[in-house]
Design an enzyme around this catalytic site. Structure first.
Site, PDB file in Angstrom:
ATOM      1  N   THR A   1       0.837  -1.201   0.000  1.00  0.00           N
ATOM      2  CA  THR A   1       0.000   0.000   0.000  1.00  0.00           C
ATOM      3  C   THR A   1       0.867   1.243   0.000  1.00  0.00           C
ATOM      4  O   THR A   1       1.996   1.229   0.500  1.00  0.00           O
ATOM      5  CB  THR A   1      -0.929   0.048   1.237  1.00  0.00           C
ATOM      6  N   ASN A   2       0.303   2.311  -0.554  1.00  0.00           N
ATOM      7  CA  ASN A   2       0.951   3.628  -0.445  1.00  0.00           C
ATOM      8  C   ASN A   2       0.171   4.518   0.505  1.00  0.00           C
ATOM      9  O   ASN A   2       0.429   5.717   0.583  1.00  0.00           O
ATOM     10  CB  ASN A   2       1.029   4.295  -1.834  1.00  0.00           C
TER      11      ASN A   2
ATOM     12  N   LYS B   1      -3.583   3.583   6.352  1.00  0.00           N
ATOM     13  CA  LYS B   1      -3.838   2.134   6.465  1.00  0.00           C
ATOM     14  C   LYS B   1      -2.686   1.464   7.211  1.00  0.00           C
ATOM     15  O   LYS B   1      -2.912   0.581   8.044  1.00  0.00           O
ATOM     16  CB  LYS B   1      -3.934   1.493   5.070  1.00  0.00           C
TER      17      LYS B   1
ATOM     18  N   ASP C   1      -8.025  -3.604  -0.440  1.00  0.00           N
ATOM     19  CA  ASP C   1      -8.780  -2.580  -1.144  1.00  0.00           C
ATOM     20  C   ASP C   1     -10.056  -2.362  -0.346  1.00  0.00           C
ATOM     21  O   ASP C   1     -10.689  -3.320   0.099  1.00  0.00           O
ATOM     22  CB  ASP C   1      -9.103  -3.033  -2.578  1.00  0.00           C
TER      23      ASP C   1
ATOM     24  N   ASP D   1     -13.963   9.204   6.889  1.00  0.00           N
ATOM     25  CA  ASP D   1     -14.193   9.059   8.334  1.00  0.00           C
ATOM     26  C   ASP D   1     -15.091  10.156   8.940  1.00  0.00           C
ATOM     27  O   ASP D   1     -15.919   9.848   9.812  1.00  0.00           O
ATOM     28  CB  ASP D   1     -12.864   8.990   9.100  1.00  0.00           C
TER      29      ASP D   1
ATOM     30  N   HIS E   1     -14.090  -2.199   9.651  1.00  0.00           N
ATOM     31  CA  HIS E   1     -13.940  -3.121   8.530  1.00  0.00           C
ATOM     32  C   HIS E   1     -12.500  -3.636   8.445  1.00  0.00           C
ATOM     33  O   HIS E   1     -12.248  -4.806   8.306  1.00  0.00           O
ATOM     34  CB  HIS E   1     -14.299  -2.355   7.248  1.00  0.00           C
TER      35      HIS E   1
HETATM   36  P1  ITT Z   1      -3.616   1.764  -1.609  1.00  0.00           P
HETATM   37  O1  ITT Z   1      -4.324   1.328  -2.856  1.00  0.00           O
HETATM   38  O2  ITT Z   1      -2.202   2.227  -1.859  1.00  0.00           O
HETATM   39  O3  ITT Z   1      -3.709   0.745  -0.506  1.00  0.00           O
HETATM   40  P2  ITT Z   1      -5.696   3.795  -1.534  1.00  0.00           P
HETATM   41  O4  ITT Z   1      -5.884   5.031  -0.716  1.00  0.00           O
HETATM   42  O5  ITT Z   1      -5.710   3.915  -3.030  1.00  0.00           O
HETATM   43  O6  ITT Z   1      -4.373   3.070  -1.012  1.00  0.00           O
HETATM   44  P3  ITT Z   1      -8.144   2.222  -1.555  1.00  0.00           P
HETATM   45  O7  ITT Z   1      -8.258   2.253  -3.025  1.00  0.00           O
HETATM   46  O8  ITT Z   1      -8.400   0.935  -0.838  1.00  0.00           O
HETATM   47  O9  ITT Z   1      -6.715   2.722  -1.071  1.00  0.00           O
HETATM   48  O10 ITT Z   1      -9.014   3.298  -0.812  1.00  0.00           O
HETATM   49  C1  ITT Z   1     -10.155   3.800  -1.225  1.00  0.00           C
HETATM   50  C2  ITT Z   1     -10.461   5.086  -0.532  1.00  0.00           C
HETATM   51  O11 ITT Z   1     -11.481   4.788   0.422  1.00  0.00           O
HETATM   52  C3  ITT Z   1      -9.348   5.764   0.286  1.00  0.00           C
HETATM   53  O12 ITT Z   1      -8.557   6.616  -0.471  1.00  0.00           O
HETATM   54  C4  ITT Z   1     -10.180   6.542   1.295  1.00  0.00           C
HETATM   55  O13 ITT Z   1     -10.657   7.727   0.732  1.00  0.00           O
HETATM   56  C5  ITT Z   1     -11.354   5.606   1.530  1.00  0.00           C
HETATM   57  N1  ITT Z   1     -11.137   4.786   2.725  1.00  0.00           N
HETATM   58  C6  ITT Z   1     -10.527   3.570   2.787  1.00  0.00           C
HETATM   59  N2  ITT Z   1     -10.515   3.123   4.059  1.00  0.00           N
HETATM   60  C7  ITT Z   1     -11.119   4.072   4.805  1.00  0.00           C
HETATM   61  C8  ITT Z   1     -11.395   4.212   6.184  1.00  0.00           C
HETATM   62  O14 ITT Z   1     -11.040   3.288   7.073  1.00  0.00           O
HETATM   63  N3  ITT Z   1     -12.019   5.318   6.595  1.00  0.00           N
HETATM   64  C9  ITT Z   1     -12.392   6.268   5.732  1.00  0.00           C
HETATM   65  N4  ITT Z   1     -12.149   6.228   4.412  1.00  0.00           N
HETATM   66  C10 ITT Z   1     -11.520   5.137   3.952  1.00  0.00           C
END
Ligand code: ITT
Length: 197
Positions: free
Chosen positions: A8-9, A13, A69, A157, A182
């Site tokens: 992940t970047n 997370k 994801d 959030d 989650h």
């Molecule tokens: P990586 O793919 O590098 O892991 P990303 O930010 O692109 O990082 P995702 O595609 O999984 O990761 O994330 C989707 C988006 O959903 C993320 O950028 C947040 O805006 C939101 N998100 C994910 N988890 C969350 C959480 O626990 N609370 C609030 N928003 C969240």
């Protein structure tokens, strides 16, 4: 001790998952592993995107790794933003713009039910099983507030209130968010699996 690369970047997370890791695991984020690439997320499901991220890093490093994801799935919006959560309001991946879009889209809806869903993809190899791919899922049900509350956390959030709580995720400490989240549910299954190996 199990050592795993977390593909992940997203530093938020990494922080959340580090706070859940026992001393029997060592999680190495991409930055720590010296890997600087933008991992593609081209697919229509969380599972396929998670697999894409884990496979990309496994092919680069040949080491055990996992990715996750996550999507925010809103009932009245037929599951949107879902797999497009990071880029809902455009390629800028702007948290505030994404929140504004959700609040605008929900303005005329009474049903504000929503859930966060995390899918973890683990690529894990040992002498007995060879290299295998495993998936773990965690869901947190809740609803979307009518305005933003709190400044902690990240992403959506400030507008997400989990079932059983009166505060948004952004009003909670990381430890409080972990009780509902989650990500915690998916990660707990991942660690249980690894401990059984
Ligand atoms: P990586 O793919 O590098 O892991 P990303 O930010 O692109 O990082 P995702 O595609 O999984 O990761 O994330 C989707 C988006 O959903 C993320 O950028 C947040 O805006 C939101 N998100 C994910 N988890 C969350 C959480 O626990 N609370 C609030 N928003 C969240």
């Amino acid at each position: 001790m199990h050592t795993l690369i977390f593909a992940t970047n997203n530093q938020n997370k990494v922080n959340e998952i580090q706070s859940l890791v026992g001393s029997d695991f060592s999680i190495i984020a991409l930055k720590e592993a010296g890997i600087d690439i933008d991992i593609p997320e081209p697919h229509e499901t969380l599972q396929e995107n998670a697999a894409e991220k884990a496979n990309t890093i496994f092919n680069l490093t040949n080491q055990n790794c996992f990715s996750e994801d996550t999507g925010l799935e809103i009932e009245s919006l037929q599951g949107a933003p879902g797999v497009k959560s990071a880029r809902y309001a455009g390629e800028g991946r702007d948290f505030q713009a994404n929140i504004d879009k959700v609040l605008n889209c929900l303005a005329d809806h009474n049903n504000r039910n929503a859930q966060f869903r995390t899918v973890i993809c683990l690529i894990w190899g040992n002498d007995q099983d060879g290299i295998q791919t495993y998936y773990f899922e965690g869901i947190c049900k809740g609803h979307i507030a009518t305005e933003m509350h709190g400044e902690k956390g990240f992403g959506y959030d400030p507008i997400f209130i989990p079932e059983g709580a009166t505060k948004s995720f952004a009003q909670m400490t990381m430890e409080e968010k972990n009780k509902y989240s989650h990500r915690q549910k998916a990660v707990t299954q991942l660690f249980e699996f690894l401990r059984s190996k």
